[in-house]
Design a protein around this motif. Structure first.
Motif, PDB file in Angstrom:
ATOM      1  N   GLU A 103       0.829  -1.194   0.000  1.00 25.44           N
ATOM      2  CA  GLU A 103       0.000   0.000   0.000  1.00 25.44           C
ATOM      3  C   GLU A 103       0.865   1.247   0.000  1.00 25.44           C
ATOM      4  O   GLU A 103       1.978   1.232   0.512  1.00 25.44           O
ATOM      5  CB  GLU A 103      -0.900   0.064   1.246  1.00 25.44           C
ATOM      6  CG  GLU A 103      -1.828  -1.101   1.424  1.00 25.44           C
ATOM      7  CD  GLU A 103      -1.414  -1.990   2.581  1.00 25.44           C
ATOM      8  OE1 GLU A 103      -2.076  -2.998   2.791  1.00 25.44           O
ATOM      9  OE2 GLU A 103      -0.429  -1.682   3.267  1.00 25.44           O
ATOM     10  N   TYR A 115      -4.966   6.010   2.336  1.00 27.13           N
ATOM     11  CA  TYR A 115      -4.519   5.193   1.216  1.00 27.13           C
ATOM     12  C   TYR A 115      -4.660   5.967  -0.093  1.00 27.13           C
ATOM     13  O   TYR A 115      -5.682   6.595  -0.345  1.00 27.13           O
ATOM     14  CB  TYR A 115      -5.382   3.928   1.094  1.00 27.13           C
ATOM     15  CG  TYR A 115      -5.183   2.936   2.203  1.00 27.13           C
ATOM     16  CD1 TYR A 115      -4.178   1.976   2.124  1.00 27.13           C
ATOM     17  CD2 TYR A 115      -6.016   2.937   3.314  1.00 27.13           C
ATOM     18  CE1 TYR A 115      -4.004   1.043   3.136  1.00 27.13           C
ATOM     19  CE2 TYR A 115      -5.841   2.008   4.330  1.00 27.13           C
ATOM     20  CZ  TYR A 115      -4.838   1.075   4.245  1.00 27.13           C
ATOM     21  OH  TYR A 115      -4.678   0.164   5.247  1.00 27.13           O
ATOM     22  N   ASP A 118      -3.967   0.830  -2.845  1.00 28.64           N
ATOM     23  CA  ASP A 118      -4.158  -0.342  -1.989  1.00 28.64           C
ATOM     24  C   ASP A 118      -4.135  -1.580  -2.874  1.00 28.64           C
ATOM     25  O   ASP A 118      -4.974  -1.739  -3.759  1.00 28.64           O
ATOM     26  CB  ASP A 118      -5.501  -0.229  -1.250  1.00 28.64           C
ATOM     27  CG  ASP A 118      -5.718  -1.342  -0.236  1.00 28.64           C
ATOM     28  OD1 ASP A 118      -4.855  -2.236  -0.105  1.00 28.64           O
ATOM     29  OD2 ASP A 118      -6.769  -1.313   0.436  1.00 28.64           O
TER      30      ASP A 118
END
Length: 125
Positions: A103, A115, A118
């Motif tokens: 990530e 994020y 991901d």
């Protein structure tokens, strides 16, 4: 970024996932984040990520993480974890899914890390 910060991020993801809190999960992503569903298959944006995450939530399992790596450069961090997703399938049989992720997160002006990429299978051996 040290492992303690990564551990907190993963703990929040697990808390939201295990509570089936989709709004909480989506709040962990930037609005135009990318989610990799498989080789050459990725989606962009929270609406599409919602659909991808729903497939995992629909398993009815609970997830746990163990931080593998946490590397920071300025406001960008690369993380990796080992996850275990355990539950009972529609057939009544228990299941366990495991994997290693990759990530990328970005620190927001308010200090939160969200994020931007991901990849749930991004660090598979």
């Amino acid at each position: 970024m040290d492992h303690a910060i990564a551990d907190r991020i993963y703990a929040e993801f697990a808390r939201c996932f295990n509570a089936r809190d989709m709004p909480g999960l989506l709040d962990l992503y930037e609005p135009d984040a990318v989610f990799v569903r498989g080789p050459g298959d990725h989606v962009t944006g929270r609406s599409a990520i919602r659909e991808a995450l729903q497939e995992f939530l629909d398993t009815g399992g609970n997830i746990a993480f163990k931080t593998r790596h946490a590397v920071q450069h300025g406001d960008i961090a690369m993380l990796s974890n080992e996850y275990t997703l355990e539950g009972t399938g529609a057939d009544g049989k228990p299941f366990t899914l495991t994997g290693k992720t990759a990530e990328v997160l970005r620190r927001q002006p308010d200090g939160r890390w969200l994020y931007i990429i991901d990849h749930p299978a991004g660090a598979q051996d």
